[in-house]
Structure formats: C-alpha cells, structure tokens
Design a protein around this motif. Structure first.
Motif, PDB file in Angstrom:
ATOM      1  N   LYS A  90       0.852  -1.197   0.000  1.00  0.00           N
ATOM      2  CA  LYS A  90       0.000   0.000   0.000  1.00  0.00           C
ATOM      3  C   LYS A  90       0.886   1.244   0.000  1.00  0.00           C
ATOM      4  O   LYS A  90       1.759   1.376   0.855  1.00  0.00           O
ATOM      5  N   GLU A  95       5.374  12.226   3.472  1.00  0.00           N
ATOM      6  CA  GLU A  95       6.228  13.300   3.996  1.00  0.00           C
ATOM      7  C   GLU A  95       7.520  13.362   3.179  1.00  0.00           C
ATOM      8  O   GLU A  95       8.159  12.329   2.924  1.00  0.00           O
ATOM      9  N   ILE A 226      12.874   4.815   4.688  1.00  0.00           N
ATOM     10  CA  ILE A 226      12.643   6.154   4.134  1.00  0.00           C
ATOM     11  C   ILE A 226      12.658   6.132   2.607  1.00  0.00           C
ATOM     12  O   ILE A 226      13.546   5.550   1.984  1.00  0.00           O
TER      13      ILE A 226
END
Ligand SMILES: Nc1nc2c(c(=O)[nH]1)N[C@H]1C(S)=C(S)[C@@H](COP(=O)(O)O)O[C@H]1N2
Ligand SMILES: [Mo]
Length: 254
Positions: A90, A95, A226
């Motif tokens: 998903k 950010e 990240i």
C-alpha cells in the motif's frame, strides 16, 4: 503537511502530555488513571486513526527498546519468500515527497560526520556500480498491514564499505527537503537485509514508493524505510527520527 498527519500528531502529543509526568514503572497504572480522569479511552476510541495512536501507547506498555536492541543483530535474518508472493505494498506516507520535485537534480549526499562540510555526491548510476542485491521480505507497517515485496538495490553495508573508515554509531537519513528523516543505529545499517533499493517487484521505484532510491530494512517497521532518500549523515548521537518525535519506538524492530 497533510491534515491527517497533523491530526494524528495532535492526538499523540495530547496523550503524551497527559502521561509525561508519569514514570515508566507506573505506566500501566497511569494509563488507567488517564482513562478514568479524562475519559481517555472513550475519547481515544472515538477518534479516527485510533490504531495509529493506540499502538505506540501499547508498545510503551509492553516493550522497551533494550528488548529490541538485543533482538536484532547481524546473526538474525528476516525470513525470505518466493518471488511469486510479492505484490505492491500500500502506498503509505508522503512526507518529504513533494509533487514538484525535480528528479533530474537528485543525488545522494553523504556526510561523514556532523561537521563534514564537503558532502560526497553520488548519482544513481554510480551507486549501481556496487553489487545488485535482491531480497523478498515482508514489509510491515506499524498501522497493522504487511506485504511481501521483492526489492533490489545495493546493500547499505556495501556502500559504507566504500567510504573511509570512521567510528560513527548512528546514521541520519533524510529526504532531499529533510521533511522526512530516520535515525538508524550502525548494526542495523550494516545488516545484510538493509538495502538502498532502486527497484520494487522487478521495476524501478515509482515516485510514491520512493524513487529514485529508498532505504528498505527487513527487520524494522516500515516507517524506518525512508523513501526518496537524499541525505546520509554519520553521527555519534542518536539521530533524529520523524516518528520517534511522536512517541514511536526509535529502534522499531518487529
Ligand atoms: N519520505 C518518506 N518515507 C516514508 C514515509 C513518509 O511519509 N515519507 N512513510 C513511511 C511509512 S510509515 C511506511 S509504512 C512506508 C510505506 O512505504 P510504501 O509507500 O512504499 O508502501 O514508507 C515509509 N517511508
Ligand atoms: Mo508505516
């Protein structure tokens, strides 16, 4: 920043304020006191994204970081799966993924210490000179979903081995705009299933999944992996971490 994230942060912060004065030992009792004095759980449960709020509280009750710190080591490997089980996870978390990013300007900036004024710059082609490493591992988000994904990239440890030796204890990793950032301890960075990935399920990463380069760590929750990695800085101190500032575990092992 999206409203949803802002709202989540407020929820987490307000719960955190209520508990701030309470010691770790009395946390279980404290959770009950918060519930009784503020109608806390009823209020929490009426909020959207309840799991996102409740899970860090639950974690604080059940675990501590030293348990996780001993659980992860270079001896332990996350299970690997057959490629046929791999699917797209998903898309989650935007950010530091601004829409107007100029991908042609991307490079990876690496600072060997907090005072390094001459970052080394790497293009994706340069990084791809290192051995291509693949892994098919389960990607787990702390929100409760998981997905088996086939990743390819270079081992972070292979990349670190090309740098001059230094004795940093942690890595700070951030998006080019530094709006999302994670802190990783060095043993986790050196783990063989910690990749700087440029492919997902046999194709180059798409922007939403972190193109052109992202971290993937198989032994930690997804929030450490990240996307759109732009900076790596070697640090002595525990590196700042976006979600840890909102009470998620810094170590984030699962
Ligand atoms: N730059 C950036 N990386 C991020 C996030 C984010 O908001 N921004 N969210 C994290 C979280 S919480 C998860 S679960 C994974 C999701 O990765 P995916 O979108 O490829 O499934 O990305 C992680 N990396
Ligand atoms: Mo996540």
């Amino acid at each position: 920043m999206s409203n949803e994230i802002e709202q989540r942060r407020k929820l987490i912060l307000s719960a955190e304020e209520q508990m701030a004065a309470m010691s770790r030992r009395s946390l279980l009792w404290a959770a009950g006191a918060v519930a009784a004095s503020y109608g806390g759980w009823r209020w929490l449960l009426s909020q959207p994204k309840q799991d996102r709020l409740l899970s860090p509280l639950r974690k604080a009750l059940e675990f501590n970081e030293s348990v996780w710190a001993t659980k992860i080591s270079n001896d332990k490997l996350a299970p690997e799966f057959d490629k046929s089980l791999a699917k797209e996870p998903k898309p989650n978390g935007i950010e530091g993924l601004s829409n107007d990013y100029d991908f042609s300007s991307w490079n990876l900036k690496v600072e060997l210490s907090s005072s390094d004024k001459n970052p080394r710059l790497y293009t994706l082609d340069q990084l791809k000179q290192l051995p291509k490493t693949e892994m098919v591992t389960e990607f787990e988000c702390v929100e409760g979903w998981s997905q088996i994904v086939h990743w390819a990239g270079i081992r972070l440890s292979d990349f670190i081995a090309t740098l001059p030796p230094q004795n940093a204890k942690n890595l700070y990793m951030a998006t080019p705009d530094e709006k999302y950032y994670v802190g990783i301890d060095m043993p986790s960075a050196m783990h063989p299933q910690t990749l700087l990935a440029y492919e997902m399920n046999g194709a180059p990463l798409t922007p939403i999944h972190g193109a052109p380069l992202r971290l993937v760590t198989a032994l930690k929750y997804g929030y450490k992996s990240i996307k759109r990695l732009g900076y790596i800085r070697f640090m002595q101190n525990r590196a700042p971490d976006f979600w840890t500032e909102y009470q998620y575990d810094w170590f984030a092992g699962h």
